[in-house]
Scaffold this motif. Structure first.
Motif, PDB file in Angstrom:
ATOM      1  N   ALA A 142       0.887   2.654  -7.044  1.00 24.13           N
ATOM      2  CA  ALA A 142       1.755   1.894  -6.146  1.00 24.13           C
ATOM      3  C   ALA A 142       2.891   1.235  -6.917  1.00 24.13           C
ATOM      4  CB  ALA A 142       0.931   0.842  -5.409  1.00 24.13           C
ATOM      5  N   VAL A 143       2.591   0.689  -8.104  1.00 23.93           N
ATOM      6  CA  VAL A 143       3.623   0.056  -8.924  1.00 23.93           C
ATOM      7  C   VAL A 143       4.627   1.102  -9.413  1.00 23.93           C
ATOM      8  CG1 VAL A 143       4.070  -1.279 -11.014  1.00 23.93           C
ATOM      9  CG2 VAL A 143       2.055  -1.786  -9.623  1.00 23.93           C
TER      10      VAL A 143
ATOM     11  N   VAL B 167       4.823  -5.235  -6.475  1.00 22.11           N
ATOM     12  CA  VAL B 167       5.724  -4.328  -5.754  1.00 22.11           C
ATOM     13  C   VAL B 167       6.845  -5.126  -5.083  1.00 22.11           C
ATOM     14  CG1 VAL B 167       5.886  -2.697  -3.838  1.00 22.11           C
ATOM     15  CG2 VAL B 167       3.966  -2.558  -5.437  1.00 22.11           C
ATOM     16  N   SER B 168       6.503  -6.259  -4.484  1.00 24.37           N
ATOM     17  CA  SER B 168       7.522  -7.097  -3.844  1.00 24.37           C
ATOM     18  C   SER B 168       8.545  -7.583  -4.861  1.00 24.37           C
ATOM     19  CB  SER B 168       6.857  -8.296  -3.155  1.00 24.37           C
ATOM     20  OG  SER B 168       5.964  -7.871  -2.148  1.00 24.37           O
ATOM     21  N   ALA B 169       8.089  -7.933  -6.057  1.00 23.60           N
ATOM     22  CA  ALA B 169       9.004  -8.368  -7.109  1.00 23.60           C
ATOM     23  C   ALA B 169       9.978  -7.253  -7.482  1.00 23.60           C
ATOM     24  CB  ALA B 169       8.212  -8.819  -8.332  1.00 23.60           C
ATOM     25  N   LEU B 170       9.490  -6.024  -7.572  1.00 25.30           N
ATOM     26  CA  LEU B 170      10.351  -4.892  -7.926  1.00 25.30           C
ATOM     27  C   LEU B 170      11.392  -4.603  -6.845  1.00 25.30           C
ATOM     28  CD1 LEU B 170       7.543  -2.605  -9.362  1.00 25.30           C
ATOM     29  CD2 LEU B 170       9.469  -3.525 -10.681  1.00 25.30           C
ATOM     30  N   LEU B 171      11.032  -4.836  -5.590  1.00 25.15           N
ATOM     31  CA  LEU B 171      11.918  -4.512  -4.473  1.00 25.15           C
ATOM     32  C   LEU B 171      12.826  -5.667  -4.061  1.00 25.15           C
ATOM     33  CD1 LEU B 171       9.352  -2.684  -2.142  1.00 25.15           C
ATOM     34  CD2 LEU B 171      11.044  -1.617  -3.614  1.00 25.15           C
TER      35      LEU B 171
ATOM     36  N   GLY C 194       5.511   4.193 -19.269  1.00 32.23           N
ATOM     37  CA  GLY C 194       5.061   3.328 -20.355  1.00 32.23           C
ATOM     38  C   GLY C 194       4.985   1.873 -19.934  1.00 32.23           C
ATOM     39  N   TRP C 195       5.987   1.426 -19.160  1.00 32.85           N
ATOM     40  CA  TRP C 195       5.970   0.027 -18.718  1.00 32.85           C
ATOM     41  C   TRP C 195       4.809  -0.238 -17.769  1.00 32.85           C
ATOM     42  CZ3 TRP C 195       6.611  -2.201 -13.800  1.00 32.85           C
ATOM     43  CH2 TRP C 195       6.621  -3.605 -13.818  1.00 32.85           C
ATOM     44  N   VAL C 196       4.587   0.658 -16.820  1.00 38.73           N
ATOM     45  CA  VAL C 196       3.494   0.459 -15.855  1.00 38.73           C
ATOM     46  C   VAL C 196       2.154   0.454 -16.572  1.00 38.73           C
ATOM     47  CG1 VAL C 196       2.303   1.404 -13.842  1.00 38.73           C
ATOM     48  CG2 VAL C 196       4.801   1.422 -13.933  1.00 38.73           C
TER      49      VAL C 196
END
Length: 663
Positions: free
Chosen positions: A36-37, A76-80, A20-22
């Motif tokens: 990817a996200v 993706v960098s923010a998530l990791l 849902g968030w993605v």
């Protein structure tokens, strides 16, 4: 601010609903690679018991990055970022799993986080000691130019860190706030990313000067419902008027930023009620021609304030910001700030250099973005120069770049101190030592007596005359009187009064307000009016309201305005004009002062600085008592302006009394 933890959709087991968030992120922010996200989210969740908290913090960072329209690799960098930052995930694993672009971004942002950018101490006779962080800052500049996304990720990461700072110890909170104020907010401004600049500034102020932050926030909240209703009404009326004139405009209220309000209060020595953009609307139109057409309608509809006009369309700011700013007197007689810009300029203003990522592939660069890239290319050249410079010169350059203008004054023994431009003898006293400030009674500057609220200059030699016991003055905290400019001095004075008995502060606050009302020829308000004023300013009751005034948490002019919220017409009817005057805005102020050279000059200079016309004056000096009596006929339009004038007159050197003539 983004409230991720409370607003995220969750499954029955309480975990984040990743799908849902993605989906929401992709729908809101355009071209992103959904899979990817989602894979990055699942990877972080799979890190075991620590995975879910890291997923939530990563989503908070990703929300900011997504709102700035950065690409999939940035999301993706923010998530990791946090798992890699703490060593839970090796950076090479992130690179191999999610690609070289993500690996590059993570490496560069992590390089900027190896040490603190600033470490400060606050000794008695030295403003700050900065450990040389030239190499670290050089890394930041290099990363910013090699890939602007790195700078944006770092700025967003600092916003998240500051949001969480309320859970940290005081030392860490202060360090984060100082870095944000001195380095990251200026960097966001330089890149034109106002969306981040505002939040960095507000959060930094919240921790560096909590008393100032909360006082302004309380006044915004206390008047919010009434103000928002007025603003919405003005916006609807203006939009209808513009569309009737053939201008396709969208008008809405503009967000109010506490740091911006405080900065204007400080720079202009005014109270909350005199800051123009506390009430503000923004007008968005399709093209530049309609910007100027809308401006013409606005200035025809309402009287504009000549000193509050800036055309950043004709002359853009250095970071490419474009808009027209004007201030007008609205139909209720109160000042309103209006910004006029195109929809495209609005996107540029909110996103800055990040607006590039919202463009479709293959489109030509538009002029604003090209201008930003020109600036970045110039910084590349600067970066090359910096790489060849010695670290000491870079440190000095950064110190000058990221701090306020300074003045340099000396103690009687020759110690040189640096203070913010505009600092007063009171600021100097507290800079030497808190006890010197608390015991300050008067000051000698270059061997001669000087008022405690007069600004010092570079080269001045300052001697503080102290009393036997600590006794700071409450009026030092009134911004409009100009006794204190530094946050350090203000905080020390506030601490002193907050430690007094609450009943003492309550009594002192009430007495101050009654004395001001008496000087304005106004009687004491009814009990119900005191209660209403307290609610207007966000205090629970009359006692809390008076205590806040007595402790310095509430400015006296704001308190006065809450007690007497008349329109200009009602004010004119209540206060008595000078005898024989035909203009109802002309009032007679009677002053008694020690007779001295320059008294009348100081009075006229004060009137000029406050933009108050002097209609007439008479005076006489008594050679026996050595006192002078002046009668001033002045033209003012509001109670606040009259109160400001009376209080400033009362604090001129040698003035014994200044008051509005009685009926």
């Amino acid at each position: 601010m983004v409230k991720v933890r409370g607003d995220l959709a969750r499954a029955a087991d309480g975990r984040v609903d990743i799908a849902g968030w993605v989906d929401g992120l992709v729908a809101a922010h355009g071209k992103l690679e959904r899979q990817a996200v989602a894979d990055a989210c699942e990877f972080v969740r799979g890190l075991g018991s620590r995975g879910e908290p890291y997923l939530e913090s990563g989503i908070e960072l990703a929300e900011i990055v997504g709102a700035l329209h950065l690409d999939t690799a940035s999301i993706v960098s923010a998530l990791l970022y946090r798992p890699v930052r703490v060593g839970l995930v090796p950076s090479e694993d992130a690179r191999s799993r999610f690609g070289d672009d993500v690996g590059h971004l993570l490496d560069e942002v992590l390089r900027m986080a190896t040490t603190s950018l600033l470490e400060m101490s606050n000794t008695r006779l030295q403003t700050s000691e900065r450990r040389d962080q030239a190499d670290n800052v050089r890394r930041m500049l290099i990363a910013m130019i090699d890939d602007a996304r790195v700078a944006v990720l770092k700025l967003a990461e600092r916003v998240v860190a500051l949001r969480a700072a309320k859970r940290y110890d005081e030392e860490r909170r202060q360090r984060l706030a100082r870095e944000a104020h001195l380095v990251f907010a200026p960097l966001a401004n330089r890149l034109g990313i106002w969306h981040l600049k505002w939040e960095l500034e507000d959060l930094a102020l919240r921790y560096l000067a909590p008393d100032i932050y909360m006082a302004i926030a309380r006044q915004l909240d206390g008047r919010r419902e009434e103000r928002e209703a007025r603003i919405n009404g003005l916006a609807e009326s203006l939009q209808a008027e513009l569309r009737e004139r053939g201008i396709d405009a969208v008008v809405h209220g503009r967000a109010k930023h506490i740091y911006s309000i405080w900065r204007k209060m400080r720079s202009k020595n005014v109270g909350f009620g005199e800051v123009y953009d506390v009430r503000a609307v923004r007008v968005l139109v399709p093209d530049i021609a309609q910007c100027y057409a809308a401006l013409g309608v606005i200035h025809t509809q309402w009287r504009h304030v000549p000193s509050e006009f800036d055309d950043y369309i004709a002359s853009p700011k250095e970071n490419g910001y474009r808009s027209i700013h004007t201030a007008v007197v609205g139909p209720d007689g109160r000042t309103l700030e209006v910004q006029v810009r195109t929809h495209e300029m609005h996107e540029q203003a909110e996103l800055g250099v990040c607006a590039h990522w919202s463009y479709k592939a293959g489109e030509d660069e538009d002029r604003p973005y090209a201008q930003k890239m020109d600036w970045l290319r110039q910084v590349v050249e600067w970066r090359d120069d910096v790489a060849r410079a010695d670290t000491q010169s870079l440190g000095e350059e950064l110190a000058e770049l990221f701090r306020d203008e300074r003045i340099y004054v000396s103690t009687p023994k020759g110690h040189v101190l640096d203070l913010a431009e505009g600092a007063t003898p009171v600021d100097f006293a507290y800079r030497v030592h808190t006890e010197v400030g608390h015991r300050c009674r008067s000051a000698l500057v270059n061997g001669r007596p000087r008022p405690l609220n007069e600004a010092l200059d570079t080269g001045d030699r300052v001697e503080i005359v102290t009393g036997d016991a600590p006794a700071p003055e409450r009026h030092w905290l009134d911004l409009h009187l100009g006794y204190v400019r530094s946050g350090r001095a203000r905080e020390k004075i506030l601490d002193w009064f907050r430690c007094r008995d609450p009943e003492v502060n309550e009594r002192a606050g009430r007495d101050r307000l009654l004395a001001l009302l008496d000087a304005l020829a106004l009687g004491s308000p009814a009990a119900a009016r005191w209660q209403e004023a307290a609610r207007t300013l966000g205090y629970p009751d009359e006692a809390g309201f008076c205590r806040a005034v007595g402790a310095g948490d509430c400015q006296t002019l704001d308190a006065l305005e809450a007690l007497h919220p008349q329109t200009e017409y009602e004010l004119q009817m209540e206060l008595l004009p000078a005898p024989g005057a035909h203009d109802p805005r002309i009032y007679r102020i009677v002053m008694m002062a020690e007779d001295r050279d320059g008294l009348l000059r100081d009075v006229t200079e004060l009137l000029s600085s406050l933009h108050v016309p002097l209609v007439g004056n008479t005076g006489r000096a008594d050679p026996i008592t050595g006192r002078a009596t002046l009668s001033l006929e002045v033209r003012v339009g509001t109670l606040r302006q009259l109160a400001l004038l009376v209080e400033r007159l009362q604090h001129l050197a040698g003035v014994i009394e200044a008051r509005v003539a009685q009926r």
